[in-house]
Structures are given as C-alpha cells and as structure tokens.
Scaffold this active site. Structure first.
Site, PDB file in Angstrom:
ATOM      1  CD  GLU A 116      20.039  36.550  43.716  1.00 25.88           C
ATOM      2  OE1 GLU A 116      20.224  35.496  43.307  1.00 25.88           O
ATOM      3  OE2 GLU A 116      20.569  36.832  44.921  1.00 25.88           O
ATOM      4  CG  ASP A 176      23.756  35.956  45.313  1.00 30.38           C
ATOM      5  OD1 ASP A 176      23.920  35.066  44.348  1.00 30.38           O
ATOM      6  OD2 ASP A 176      23.668  37.114  45.062  1.00 30.38           O
ATOM      7  CG  ASP A 233      24.444  37.207  50.375  1.00 34.95           C
ATOM      8  OD1 ASP A 233      23.144  37.216  50.264  1.00 34.95           O
ATOM      9  OD2 ASP A 233      25.145  37.817  49.732  1.00 34.95           O
ATOM     10  CD  GLU A 251      21.112  42.401  49.293  1.00 37.64           C
ATOM     11  OE1 GLU A 251      20.361  43.068  48.626  1.00 37.64           O
ATOM     12  OE2 GLU A 251      22.324  42.321  49.542  1.00 37.64           O
ATOM     13  CE1 TYR A 289      26.733  36.386  45.446  1.00 39.13           C
ATOM     14  CE2 TYR A 289      27.476  36.015  47.868  1.00 39.13           C
ATOM     15  CZ  TYR A 289      26.515  36.610  46.902  1.00 39.13           C
ATOM     16  OH  TYR A 289      25.505  37.571  47.274  1.00 39.13           O
ATOM     17  NE  ARG A 299      26.717  41.901  47.558  1.00 39.35           N
ATOM     18  CZ  ARG A 299      25.914  41.756  46.494  1.00 39.35           C
ATOM     19  NH1 ARG A 299      25.607  40.510  46.101  1.00 39.35           N
ATOM     20  NH2 ARG A 299      25.659  42.941  45.566  1.00 39.35           N
ATOM     21  CG  HIS A 357      30.001  32.850  50.478  1.00 36.69           C
ATOM     22  ND1 HIS A 357      29.022  31.827  49.672  1.00 36.69           N
ATOM     23  CD2 HIS A 357      29.369  33.940  50.584  1.00 36.69           C
ATOM     24  CE1 HIS A 357      27.832  32.463  49.964  1.00 36.69           C
ATOM     25  NE2 HIS A 357      28.140  33.848  50.439  1.00 36.69           N
TER      26      HIS A 357
END
Length: 935
Positions: free
Chosen positions: A11, A97, A99, A101, A329, A331, A376
């Site tokens: 990203e 990532d 997750d 999103e 990470y 989140r 995670h």
C-alpha cells in the site's frame, strides 16, 4: 523488468522501499498508495448511468446489490504504472495488509489490473527480513470471504448515509451526515452530557485526621498516617459514592449518616481531647497481574492517557513504526503473542531485570472482546528479538519513540511475574465528647488502608493506567489525601488495642461530581465493550464526529455541540433501531459472520435494506423506515427545553436561547440571545440562559455622540465578541405591506457603521474616542502613484491589512491601521505576496534532506495551516500533527505519498461513452457479486 522477475504490490511507498531492500533485484516492489477504487458519488456516474439502477447509491439494490466502482481520479496514473510493470512480470504478489481492508485492496487491484500471470497473496505481521522471507514461502489465495465482508460494510455505509443524511439536511442543517458507527458514537457523547445536565450535586462533609502510635518506644513511633471518619455512633458515614446523580442518597445507602457542616465541626471539637485505639486490623496478601499486550483499542486508550495522543495521532504514529519495521501490524483485536515473541519478551525481561522477574511458564493471553477478528498477533516490537528503546533512540524520535517505548514496555511486562505485597486495613476508634450546645455523639471510627509492595515484578517495567484513576472518589490512603494517592504507602506496625494519638483533625465539605465526559480513550473503550465498529476504525470515527461539528474537544474531554443534540434526538425518535446499541453491535457480528463465510452478503443486505418479510414483528428495513417516516417536526427536533419557559433552539446561524414565558406582540419574537461557542451544554443553566438574554436585550453601553453625525455610539456584546456601532433613527417598516415587501424595505434601509473592538480593548473600558477610532475604518492611506489605485487600511476576520483593488497585505499590528503611511504601504506592496496577503516568512522548522530527492525539507506556515515542502512538492500537515511533533521520517513519508499521487489535472472534456454492460457473473461460489469496473 526482465523475464523471471516478480512484481510485489504493497500500500505505502515507505513499505515498498523497506521491502525492496529485503527482496533484492529479482523483485520489483511498487505501492498502490492505499485504495485505488471506490464507489463514486452518484453525481460523478457516467451520464448514461445516472438514470439507471445505480443512480441513487452507485449500487444496484434490485440486482444483488451490485456496486459500480471507479478508479480514483488521482490514482489513474498509478494504475497505468502498475499495469506497465505487470506486463514485464511473470508473477504478481499482492502484499497488502492482512485484514478486511487489505484483502479488499488486493481484490480491487486484481479487478483493475486484470493480471494474466499467476497471482499470490503474500501476508506478514511485521516488516523484517525474516518475516518477509517467511511470507514468500507461505503465500495463499485471496480470501473472498474477507472481501465480501469489507464490500458489505462499504455498501452498508453507503445505504445508511445516503438514506438518512438527507433527512438531517432537511430537518436540522445542511452538510450533516449520519453513519452506522459515527451516529452511535455521537449518541454516547450526547447521553453523557444529558446526564451531566440532569446532575444535581450533593453536599456532604467528612472528618480526617493524622494519627500515630502513642507508645514512643515502639519501632514505628513517629510514623504518622492519615485516616477518614467512616462510622459515627454505630452508623456508617455517607461518602460521595452513596449519592445518585440527582443529589439524593441511593436506596442502598438508606440509614447512613449524612453529615452536615455543623455536625462535622462538632465531631472535630468533641475529639479534641480524645484518646484513640486500634479497633481492628486486617492484613491480606496482594497480587497484581500484568496487562495483556496491546490491541488496537488498548493502544489507543493508553496512548491517550499516558502520551496525550489523539486516536488518529496514535494510529498514524503506529503505522509509521510498522511500515519502517519497528513494530508488528497495528490493526489487531488479538492480545496473543507468537511463540517467538513470547520467548523474546522473556529473554529481555531476564536480561534487564533478572530471572526472578520471570514466571515459571510463559503467559498466554486470550481475546475476551466479542466479535474479535483478524488473525494477527498483539502489537509488539518487531522481530524474533526485541530492540530496547535505547537501541532505537538514534533512529526515531518524538512521537514515534514515545509510542515505541510504550509498546516495548507493555510487551515485556506482559511476560513478567506478578507484583506481590500486602494490604493492611485498620480501624481506630475514639469517643466524641459533648461540646457547647451538643450532646456526646458516641464513638467515631476512622479507617485507613495501605499497600506495601514487597516484589515489584512487572511493575519494574510498566504500569497500566485507566480513566478511573482520574475520577476515583472516596479512597482512603495512609496520607489522608483520598483519590487514590499513596497506594504504596506503608502503615506502622499495629495490633488491636494499641493506643494512638490524633492530630490535625479537620472537617471538610465536599460536593459530588457529575459523570465525567468521555475522553478519546474512554469512548474507544465504550465502543469496544458494546461491540460497535472495529477498533481499527475508531480513530477515523472520532475524527469524523469532530470534523462534522458534533463533538468538540475541551482538553481531553469530548463535549457535544447543540447540533449533536438535535441530530441524536431526530435519530432516536425516528430511526431508533439504527442508533440502538445492541442493533448496531448485531450488525457488526453479522459482518463477522460474512467474513467467516457463514452468512450470504446479498441476503444480509437485502434484509437490512428491505426488512425480513418472514418476521411479522419486523418493522421493515432501512427503506421502510425512510418511506414510513411521516412528517418530522423540525422545530421540535431543534428545540431543547431548559426549564422555566426557557428553551434552546438550534438555528441556521448557531444555537440561541429564547424565553417563551414572556408575552410578546403578535408577529414579534420572544426575547432571544445567541449562545457563545465556549458555553458547554451542561453549563447552560436557566440562570445562564437568563443572563445571556438579558445581555442580548441590553441596548448596549452608551459611549457618547459622534460629533460629525450627531449619532449615539454604543458598545455591545455579540456572538463573535464585543463591538461598537452607531444608533440610526430609522422610520418603522409599514406592517401593512406583504412579508416580501417588508423584507425588501428593510434591506433598503441604511446600515449602521459597526466595528469589532481591538484586542487591547474591552466592553468595560472602551471609550467614545476608542469607538470613533474603530468606526473611522477603513482608513484611506493614499493613492498608489503607479496604478492610481486607492490604498486603504482595514480590520478583517484575520486581522489588520492593507487593500489595493483586489490585492491585500497583512499589517504587523492593529495600531498600524491608524499610523501606516503611504510610503510604508507602497514598500509593503513591493514585497512578494504569500498566502493571505502575508510576506514571506522564515520556515517554522527545518527537517533535513529528503532521502528521495536530496532536497532540504522545511515546515512553513500557509494559508490553510502548516505544510511540509521540499521546494517542489507541498503537503499540508495532517490535523493530528504539529510542526513540533512531526518527525523528519514522517514528513519525508508524507511528501513521498504526495509525489506518488502525481499532479492533479483538470479533467478533459469527455465524449459520450456507450452504455456499459454489466460484467459477467463469476462462477465461483464464494466470489463477491459481480462488480462494475471502470478501469
């Protein structure tokens, strides 16, 4: 790129640079710079689609809730670059990532790039050489269930916002918005303020004293400790916790002694010559366990409490640490640590504090929050061995260093031994003798407690804080201070029956406190406990409700605006289900079920939007709520009664109070007054409202007469501060005219000269000379000999300035408006203009050389606030950062992101495109419904 090369897409540019260094020349690492596609605004749809099924939401709600996606305008160049790189690659690795999103970004990249080479999903929790190597060896397929969940969330928020927000525009104010999580968060803040507004303080008194052993030969002789009166003549004495928010004793506290000032003073007087003795002593072992490693939510809470960071600032800083390889990470809902991390934490604890500080077995932490998701680890220092704060101090500084240190301490402490000690509670008694006018009051029992830490354990590394610490009431410590001070203080060695002496006895009056307002930390905790939203979105939720003007910050506290009161009331009365805490949490649980593949996306969206026809108790979905809404009384929604005929109204130009108890003539308004922005809702009492109305109704302070016009000059208080104005003797408007004609006649009347007081003036001290000086503005300084334009000195919203035609220049002071000469003005105009008429100023801060461009980077003050620049690329400083707090690394990263976006171009005239046909449905059962793709 030669054959055999692999394209890796992440990203952010920072991640790309870091990972490129680990992968070597066989890989090319590019950054998508976040999302590349989204649902467009309906007004931005292609012309041929504006009348079709996508016209309202950019989602076809009648055909599987099919979304129409477009590549962001500023990402088209980036997508073209990625396509070009993909043509020369034989494999594509999507390393966004891990997750929902990140999974959705990866899916959008596939849809936009349409790769013809093998695609592998590459995930990692930290950016270290070892983690990247493991990720390459353990690639997987795209998780379409996660994509479904994220897409459902996006469509859900579009439906919610686009159906409900227009109601707010019509009934409250233009520009407002409603949202699945933001509206509930706003409701929490408003409900707490309502509690504060309804709160009635209760007064109570207590007695405290200082005591020590009477035996002067005792080893602990002379060691004084504080204690508080807890019982009088066999009856417990009321403390703050015994009163409810209405100022009354709680039902559970009936029968307690509510001391008034006279009784408390009588107790002090009656104990003046008293002897005291230990009635009881209780000692218990004390054990305290360390807190679990950080999750997204707990990190935001502790960063707020300990570092005074906003949620957004904490997440931005954590993201920078993650992308630069310092932490895992950021989140995550999981407090669990991997085996490698647990070993690293235990090794470091042993090295730094000794083997005694390690429990025999590693500690294992399980997730207790409902709806937890994302596979995670907890947030921890990166790597299989941790670097101490001292070891990274040369590389990072400021907020990044402080947050890394917090994460490091919490992680290491989580694997350390319990803190051990003992707690002692003592009760001592003395007889209250009779005093003038009062009989003896019986025995007075005082209590004190203290904790002795004999083994600090994890406290040697870290101690968790809490909001409760800030508001603790009625705790008794050994110093008699209350509020939790002196927890580790030690009581002297005592035994039952030991004689004590009392000193410094005093009676103190107290008032109970209103429920504390939410802070960013406590509202994050409340949302997580309710199961509303995802911790990774809390920062943006809080920023949204602040940007919308629903919530203001006063120090650490969150204060709702009156607009928030009106919005929440409308939602509660007409969309109660949508703002219900359990219903909102249930939606989050359903999204988790979709992410797990146990619920169908289209079926769930259909039930939410249209209702469950099989359930007769169901009132219908969102569409039914909107269609069956009926008339909403806008005046009622925007009115909040204050009492005694007074009410607050949320008006177009701000809140105001009005007195409905006053009789007025037909067609006239009741007495009114604007409410200043610095008056919080719980501060707007009936008395305050009357004070504002009285000040607003005041004809002003008469200062004198203008000798040139003969008009009276007055000074008044206004919503935007004190000002002076002249009184015009105008003929009354003919009331027999139509309303439109009356309005036109009023607009045609001359307007009085008006001017705000200068910063050095006040309503109490302003004189007629001051007023005439203000009303003399704008002052003609002279005429520019070159252009022939008149130059004037004026006072404006942003301070004093010169004006020449449409060209302006800031003046250095208010006094300069009255003293600047023509020559000085001309000289000022010769200097380069910058921003709002300002001349070039030195940078606020120098940050060093940009590693990409080798250009010097500085922070400057611009028209729209501070910004970072290397002389070519400018980037406005994000709201959560200040010129002093931003680190050079973060500044370089912001500039890199801005450069990656490329220059914004004006859209070229578009030819009418033929109507697009829906994309073919994908056969895979788990694939999301077919998407519309625009490049």
């Amino acid at each position: 790129m030669s054959a055999g090369r692999k394209l890796v897409i992440v990203e952010s540019p920072t991640k790309a640079r870091k990972i490129q260094g680990y992968l070597g020349d066989d890989y090319e690492v590019e950054a998508s710079v976040g999302h590349i596609r989204d649902l467009p605004q309906p007004s931005e749809l292609p012309a041929e689609m504006k009348k079709g099924p996508y016209k309202k939401f950019a989602v076809d709600v009648d055909n599987g809730f099919d979304p129409y996606y477009e590549v962001y305008g500023d990402k088209k160049k980036k997508v073209t670059e990625l396509r070009r790189a993909l043509k020369e690659a034989d494999e594509l690795y999507l390393a966004t990532d891990e997750d929902r999103e990140g999974e959705a970004i990866a899916w959008h990249l596939i849809e936009a790039l349409k790769p013809k080479v093998p695609v592998k999903r590459m995930v990692f929790h930290e950016i270290t050489r070892e983690a990247i190597a493991r990720a390459l060896e353990n690639t997987r397929e795209l998780d379409t269930d996660l994509v479904d969940a994220q897409e459902t969330r996006r469509i859900l928020d579009r439906l919610y916002g686009y159906e409900v927000s227009p109601v707010l525009w019509r009934k409250v104010r233009q520009g407002l918005s409603a949202g699945r999580v933001q509206s509930v968060a706003t409701r929490l803040v408003v409900e707490r303020e309502r509690e504060r507004m309804a709160f009635v303080a209760a007064e109570y008194w207590d007695v405290t004293g200082t005591f020590e052993l009477a035996d002067r030969s005792h080893d602990d002789a002379g060691k004084a400790f504080g204690a508080r009166l807890v019982e009088l003549d066999g009856t417990r004495v009321a403390a703050g916790r015994d009163f409810d928010d209405r100022g009354q004793l709680k039902a559970s506290a009936k029968g307690v002694a509510h001391l008034d000032g006279a009784t408390a003073q009588a107790v002090v007087a009656g104990l003046a010559e008293a002897s005291f003795a230990v009635r009881s002593l209780e000692t218990k072992p004390y054990t305290r366990r360390p807190a679990a490693p950080f999750t997204t939510s707990t990190l935001q809470q502790e960063a707020s409490r300990k570092l005074r960071m906003s949620s957004r600032q904490a997440m931005r800083t954590a993201q920078a640490l993650y992308e630069n390889g310092y932490i895992t990470y950021m989140r995550t809902d999981s407090p669990a640590l991997s085996g490698e991390a647990t070993d690293a934490a235990r090794r470091q604890a042993a090295e730094l504090y000794g083997a005694d500080y390690l429990p025999q077995k590693p500690r294992v932490y399980a997730n207790k929050s409902k709806g937890a998701q994302e596979a995670h680890e907890a947030i921890r220092p990166a790597g299989d061995s941790f670097r101490t704060p001292a070891q990274v101090a040369r590389e990072i500084s400021g907020d990044q260093f402080r947050l890394y240190e917090l994460i490091w301490k919490r992680t290491v402490a989580s694997q350390m031994s319990d803190a051990k000690g003992s707690t002692a509670s003592v009760r001592l008694v003395g007889a209250v003798a009779a005093t003038d006018g009062r009989d003896a009051l019986g025995d007075a029992v005082f209590a004190a407690s203290g904790t002795v830490i004999t083994f600090r354990g994890f406290l040697a590394a870290y101690e968790e804080s809490s909001d409760a610490d800030r508001y603790a009431e009625d705790s008794i410590d050994t110093a008699g201070k209350g509020k939790g001070d002196g927890k580790d203080a030690r009581l002297p060695q005592m035994a039952e029956g030991d004689a004590l002496t009392g000193d410094e006895l005093s009676a103190d009056g107290h008032s109970t406190s209103a429920p504390p307002r939410y802070t960013e930390a406590s509202i994050v905790k409340a949302l997580e406990e309710l199961g509303i939203g995802r911790p990774s979105t809390y920062a943006s939720t809080i920023s949204t409700i602040m940007d919308r003007g629903y919530v203001l910050s006063r120090g650490q506290a969150l204060v709702p605006s009156w607009v928030a009161f009106a919005v929440v009331r409308l939602l509660e009365e007409h969309f109660g289900r949508l703002i219900d805490y359990d219903f909102t949490a249930g939606m989050e649980a359903d999204l988790d079920e979709i992410a797990a593949g146990r619920k169908d996306r289209v079926e769930w969206l259909s039930t939410f939007y249209r209702g469950d026809e099989s359930n007769t108790r169901e009132t219908g979905g969102l569409r039914g709520l909107i269609e069956g809404m009926g008339d909403i009384d806008a005046r009622g929604i925007n009115s909040i009664p204050l009492g005694e005929g007074l009410q607050l109204r949320v008006g177009r130009y701000g809140p105001y109070v009005e007195d409905l108890s006053t009789e007025v003539k037909e067609g006239e308004n009741p007495p009114r007054a604007s409410v200043p922005d610095d008056v919080a809702p719980d501060e707007l009492t009936v008395a305050k409202a009357r004070e504002l109305i009285a000040a607003g109704a005041d004809d002003g302070k008469e200062l004198g007469t203008d000798p040139e016009t003969g008009r009276t000059i007055i000074a008044k208080a206004g919503r935007y501060g004190p000002y002076v104005t002249e009184v015009l003797d105008l003929p009354p408007i003919d009331t027999s005219l139509s309303a439109a004609a009356q309005k036109k006649a009023k607009a045609a009347q001359p307007k009085p000269r008006t001017g705000s007081l200068l910063s050095t003036m006040s309503l109490e001290t302003v004189t007629i000379d001051d007023a005439l000086k203000i009303l003399s503005l704008p002052r003609v300084v002279g005429t520019d000999p070159e252009s022939g334009d008149e130059i004037t000195a004026q006072n404006g919203r942003y301070g004093p300035y010169l004006k020449k035609g449409t060209d302006s220049r800031t003046l250095p002071s208010e006094d300069a408006m009255f003293t600047v000469t023509l020559d000085e003005a001309i000289e000022l105009y010769k200097q380069p203009k910058r921003g709002r008429g300002r001349t070039a100023a030195p940078p606020l801060r120098e940050l060093g050389q940009d590693p990409e461009t080798d250009k010097p980077v500085v922070i400057k003050d611009g028209r729209f606030g501070a910004y970072i620049t290397d002389g070519e690329t400018n980037r406005t400083l994000p709201r959560e950062l200040t010129p002093d707090s931003v680190t050079p690394e973060r500044a370089f990263e912001l500039l890199a992101e801005k450069r990656a976006q490329g220059p914004k171009k004006k859209p070229a005239a578009k030819k009418k495109a033929p109507a697009k046909k829906p994309a073919a449905k994908k056969p895979a059962a788990k694939k999301p419904a077919a998407k519309k793709s625009a490049g």
